[in-house]
Every structure is written in structure tokens, then in C-alpha cells.
Motif scaffolding. Sequence first.
Motif, PDB file in Angstrom:
ATOM      1  N   PHE A   1       5.383 -14.255  20.023  1.00 46.34           N
ATOM      2  CA  PHE A   1       5.001 -13.002  19.252  1.00 46.34           C
ATOM      3  C   PHE A   1       4.220 -13.494  18.228  1.00 46.34           C
ATOM      4  CE2 PHE A   1       9.251 -12.906  21.013  1.00 46.34           C
ATOM      5  CZ  PHE A   1       9.493 -11.182  21.379  1.00 46.34           C
ATOM      6  N   THR A   2       3.089 -12.655  18.065  1.00 48.26           N
ATOM      7  CA  THR A   2       2.081 -12.857  17.010  1.00 48.26           C
ATOM      8  C   THR A   2       1.503 -11.629  16.251  1.00 48.26           C
ATOM      9  OG1 THR A   2       0.315 -12.417  18.617  1.00 48.26           O
ATOM     10  CG2 THR A   2       0.689 -14.712  18.269  1.00 48.26           C
ATOM     11  N   ILE A   3       1.320 -11.662  15.047  1.00 49.65           N
ATOM     12  CA  ILE A   3       1.147 -10.484  14.098  1.00 49.65           C
ATOM     13  C   ILE A   3      -0.037 -10.273  14.192  1.00 49.65           C
ATOM     14  CG2 ILE A   3       1.153  -9.462  11.943  1.00 49.65           C
ATOM     15  CD1 ILE A   3       3.776 -11.060  11.362  1.00 49.65           C
ATOM     16  N   GLN A   4      -0.716  -8.739  14.678  1.00 52.84           N
ATOM     17  CA  GLN A   4      -2.147  -8.544  15.008  1.00 52.84           C
ATOM     18  C   GLN A   4      -2.534  -7.891  13.742  1.00 52.84           C
ATOM     19  OE1 GLN A   4      -4.011  -9.058  17.724  1.00 52.84           O
ATOM     20  NE2 GLN A   4      -2.252 -10.383  18.044  1.00 52.84           N
ATOM     21  N   SER A   5      -1.816  -7.005  13.177  1.00 62.48           N
ATOM     22  CA  SER A   5      -2.058  -6.126  12.031  1.00 62.48           C
ATOM     23  C   SER A   5      -0.964  -5.803  11.018  1.00 62.48           C
ATOM     24  CB  SER A   5      -2.932  -5.120  12.414  1.00 62.48           C
ATOM     25  OG  SER A   5      -2.314  -4.030  12.809  1.00 62.48           O
ATOM     26  N   VAL A   6      -1.253  -5.482   9.806  1.00 67.02           N
ATOM     27  CA  VAL A   6      -0.470  -5.284   8.894  1.00 67.02           C
ATOM     28  C   VAL A   6      -0.918  -4.073   7.972  1.00 67.02           C
ATOM     29  CG1 VAL A   6       0.909  -6.014   6.766  1.00 67.02           C
ATOM     30  CG2 VAL A   6       0.424  -7.624   8.773  1.00 67.02           C
ATOM     31  N   GLN A   7      -0.354  -3.198   7.662  1.00 65.38           N
ATOM     32  CA  GLN A   7      -0.552  -2.159   6.696  1.00 65.38           C
ATOM     33  C   GLN A   7       0.593  -2.118   5.715  1.00 65.38           C
ATOM     34  OE1 GLN A   7      -1.015   1.607   8.290  1.00 65.38           O
ATOM     35  NE2 GLN A   7      -2.757   1.105   9.393  1.00 65.38           N
ATOM     36  N   VAL A   8       0.009  -2.119   4.327  1.00 65.00           N
ATOM     37  CA  VAL A   8       0.824  -2.188   3.198  1.00 65.00           C
ATOM     38  C   VAL A   8       0.632  -0.986   2.207  1.00 65.00           C
ATOM     39  CG1 VAL A   8       1.815  -3.829   1.013  1.00 65.00           C
ATOM     40  CG2 VAL A   8       0.716  -4.644   3.211  1.00 65.00           C
ATOM     41  N   PRO A   9       1.423   0.094   2.812  1.00 63.79           N
ATOM     42  CA  PRO A   9       1.231   1.393   1.911  1.00 63.79           C
ATOM     43  C   PRO A   9       1.816   1.172   0.488  1.00 63.79           C
ATOM     44  CG  PRO A   9       2.122   1.783   4.308  1.00 63.79           C
ATOM     45  CD  PRO A   9       2.286   0.568   3.984  1.00 63.79           C
ATOM     46  N   THR A  10       3.014   0.474   0.407  1.00 63.03           N
ATOM     47  CA  THR A  10       3.702   0.395  -0.877  1.00 63.03           C
ATOM     48  C   THR A  10       4.146  -1.203  -1.130  1.00 63.03           C
ATOM     49  OG1 THR A  10       4.625   2.472  -0.497  1.00 63.03           O
ATOM     50  CG2 THR A  10       5.726   1.325  -2.068  1.00 63.03           C
ATOM     51  N   LEU A  11       3.872  -1.511  -2.354  1.00 56.55           N
ATOM     52  CA  LEU A  11       4.502  -2.651  -2.913  1.00 56.55           C
ATOM     53  C   LEU A  11       4.361  -2.582  -4.398  1.00 56.55           C
ATOM     54  CD1 LEU A  11       5.728  -5.476  -2.070  1.00 56.55           C
ATOM     55  CD2 LEU A  11       3.246  -6.366  -1.995  1.00 56.55           C
ATOM     56  N   GLN A  12       5.638  -2.303  -4.922  1.00 62.59           N
ATOM     57  CA  GLN A  12       5.678  -2.048  -6.333  1.00 62.59           C
ATOM     58  C   GLN A  12       6.765  -2.828  -6.999  1.00 62.59           C
ATOM     59  OE1 GLN A  12       6.303   2.159  -7.512  1.00 62.59           O
ATOM     60  NE2 GLN A  12       5.964   1.535  -9.515  1.00 62.59           N
TER      61      GLN A  12
ATOM     62  N   ALA B   1      15.157  -7.681 -11.189  1.00 61.20           N
ATOM     63  CA  ALA B   1      13.740  -6.836 -10.890  1.00 61.20           C
ATOM     64  C   ALA B   1      14.217  -6.314  -9.569  1.00 61.20           C
ATOM     65  CB  ALA B   1      12.648  -7.717 -10.938  1.00 61.20           C
ATOM     66  N   LEU B   2      13.253  -5.123  -9.403  1.00 61.06           N
ATOM     67  CA  LEU B   2      13.424  -4.195  -8.270  1.00 61.06           C
ATOM     68  C   LEU B   2      12.028  -4.155  -7.552  1.00 61.06           C
ATOM     69  CD1 LEU B   2      15.609  -1.134  -9.866  1.00 61.06           C
ATOM     70  CD2 LEU B   2      16.452  -3.165  -8.686  1.00 61.06           C
ATOM     71  N   VAL B   3      12.136  -4.158  -6.236  1.00 64.31           N
ATOM     72  CA  VAL B   3      10.953  -3.896  -5.473  1.00 64.31           C
ATOM     73  C   VAL B   3      11.028  -2.745  -4.514  1.00 64.31           C
ATOM     74  CG1 VAL B   3       9.459  -5.165  -3.761  1.00 64.31           C
ATOM     75  CG2 VAL B   3      10.310  -6.413  -5.561  1.00 64.31           C
ATOM     76  N   ASP B   4       9.950  -1.898  -4.645  1.00 69.84           N
ATOM     77  CA  ASP B   4       9.685  -0.825  -3.559  1.00 69.84           C
ATOM     78  C   ASP B   4       8.512  -1.343  -2.563  1.00 69.84           C
ATOM     79  OD1 ASP B   4      11.392   0.737  -5.033  1.00 69.84           O
ATOM     80  OD2 ASP B   4       9.853   1.878  -5.913  1.00 69.84           O
ATOM     81  N   VAL B   5       8.945  -1.213  -1.323  1.00 70.87           N
ATOM     82  CA  VAL B   5       8.294  -1.920  -0.385  1.00 70.87           C
ATOM     83  C   VAL B   5       8.033  -1.150   0.789  1.00 70.87           C
ATOM     84  CG1 VAL B   5      10.233  -3.568   0.430  1.00 70.87           C
ATOM     85  CG2 VAL B   5       7.654  -4.063   1.048  1.00 70.87           C
ATOM     86  N   ASP B   6       6.978  -1.121   1.521  1.00 67.59           N
ATOM     87  CA  ASP B   6       6.601  -0.352   2.817  1.00 67.59           C
ATOM     88  C   ASP B   6       5.814  -1.218   3.526  1.00 67.59           C
ATOM     89  OD1 ASP B   6       6.757   0.927   4.990  1.00 67.59           O
ATOM     90  OD2 ASP B   6       5.970   2.936   3.897  1.00 67.59           O
ATOM     91  N   ILE B   7       5.870  -2.027   4.655  1.00 67.72           N
ATOM     92  CA  ILE B   7       4.979  -2.813   5.088  1.00 67.72           C
ATOM     93  C   ILE B   7       5.162  -2.665   6.629  1.00 67.72           C
ATOM     94  CG2 ILE B   7       4.404  -5.172   5.742  1.00 67.72           C
ATOM     95  CD1 ILE B   7       5.506  -6.143   3.152  1.00 67.72           C
ATOM     96  N   ILE B   8       4.288  -2.206   7.374  1.00 71.78           N
ATOM     97  CA  ILE B   8       4.020  -1.862   8.768  1.00 71.78           C
ATOM     98  C   ILE B   8       3.345  -2.949   9.604  1.00 71.78           C
ATOM     99  CG2 ILE B   8       3.457  -0.010  10.367  1.00 71.78           C
ATOM    100  CD1 ILE B   8       3.237   1.845   8.058  1.00 71.78           C
ATOM    101  N   PHE B   9       4.170  -3.473  10.511  1.00 66.88           N
ATOM    102  CA  PHE B   9       3.780  -4.562  11.430  1.00 66.88           C
ATOM    103  C   PHE B   9       3.173  -4.081  12.910  1.00 66.88           C
ATOM    104  CE2 PHE B   9       6.322  -6.468   8.341  1.00 66.88           C
ATOM    105  CZ  PHE B   9       5.490  -7.545   7.664  1.00 66.88           C
TER     106      PHE B   9
END
Length: 228
Positions: free
Chosen positions: A64-75, A91-99
Motif C-alpha cells: 500500500f502506498t499513499i498517492q495523495s492527501v487532502q487536509v480540509p481541517t486541522l485546528q 488540548a483539542l484537535v479538529d481534524v479531517d484528512i482524506i487519503f
Amino acid sequence: MENIRGSTPLAPQKGPASRRFGRGVACCVCFCAVLCLFLVCLIISAGIAALIIWIGLHPHSPHFTIQSVQVPTLQVIQPSPAGSHKNQTSALVDVDIIFSIEATNPNKKIRIYYEVINVYTLFSGTQIGQTTQVPAFIAGHQNTTFLVAEVKAQNFPVTPSVSTSLLSQIALNAISLQTHVDVKAKVKFGIYKSFSFWVHSHCDIIVTPPTSGHVAGHLQSPSCRMLA
């Protein structure tokens, strides 16, 4: 009057029953020896058959290899000052990462049935976001399939030290993440299906954070390897 005299008792003699018992023991021993020999031959034959199959199929693990990543949210939300929200200690993290993940079956004669595919992400050894699961599927011979996995969470707790380090990397516009892909699979060739086994992939990636203009962050460099 007839005199009654004591007599010496005769010693017991081995009769037909004793001989039958001896023959029974011998037969039992012989049967056990034949059974053990049969099991040994069966194990050796199975090993030879497995070796022949392995040589003929040349099986390789999927990768398995990661081809692309989108990070709409990282707060990152730091702990509130004392007296503001006394219950907030982490601390708190809001995260949305699409692989976008490339799953490759390099085998010419083997199909792979992926039963479970779990994807999760860590920062500095601490998981951020929930573990996501990709639906099961069957990969054909020399098949390449592109998967989409979204790691997402809101108000995910992390330690203040992790949040401070994450904020520093966000400021530098380069965030180092570790993404794991854990796969439970079976191989199929003909009518044969193997037992389930696990394959673990570890990817070190660098991504950019989302910008203030709501532009998603993206992948800068991936490096994936298989784990034992």
C-alpha cells in the motif's frame, strides 16, 4: 472317619487368555507405530505440496502506498487559562484528512480478499482522529485499486505538549504525520482459500495545513514501508 489333610495349592498357569492379552498389546503397539508413521508421511507430503505451490505461484504480499492527501481541517484548541474552563485539562484537535491509497496485488496467479482495512494517523506517536475502515473487496491478479480513507474527528483530546508541537509545525507549513494501514486478508487461487493473515504498512508523510482561505492542505512527500 475320613481324615482331611491340607494340600499345597497349585501355581496359576498361563492359559489362552494370557496369550490373547499379549497379542492384543503387540497389535496395539503396532497400530500406534503405523499411525505415527502415517502422520509423519502426511506432514512431509503437505510440506512438499506447500513448497511446490509456493515455487509455482511465487506469492508476494500486497503493498500500500499513499498517492495523495487532502487536509480540509486541522485546528488546534489549546487548554483554556486557569479559571476559564477548569474542566479542560487537555488540548483539542479538529481534524479531517482524506487519503487516496493505492493497494497493489503483485501476484500473477493469486487473488487477495481484503477482509478488514483499518487506517489511522499519528502525530509524534499520538493518534489524532478516529480509526477509519475501508469496505472489504477482492483484488484480482496483478490488480491495482485506489482506496479513499477519511480520518476525521472533532474535539479529539491530545496532550498540551503534542498540541504545542503541532502548532509549531503548522506555523512552519510542514506537518509530519505517520499513517498506518492495517489489513486482514486471505489469498485465493483456484478453489483454495488460505487462512486470514495481517499485513501492516507504515507511511511517513509531510502535509501542508489548510490555509485561512479554506484551501485544503496537501501532500508534500510520502514514504511507505511494510512492517513485520
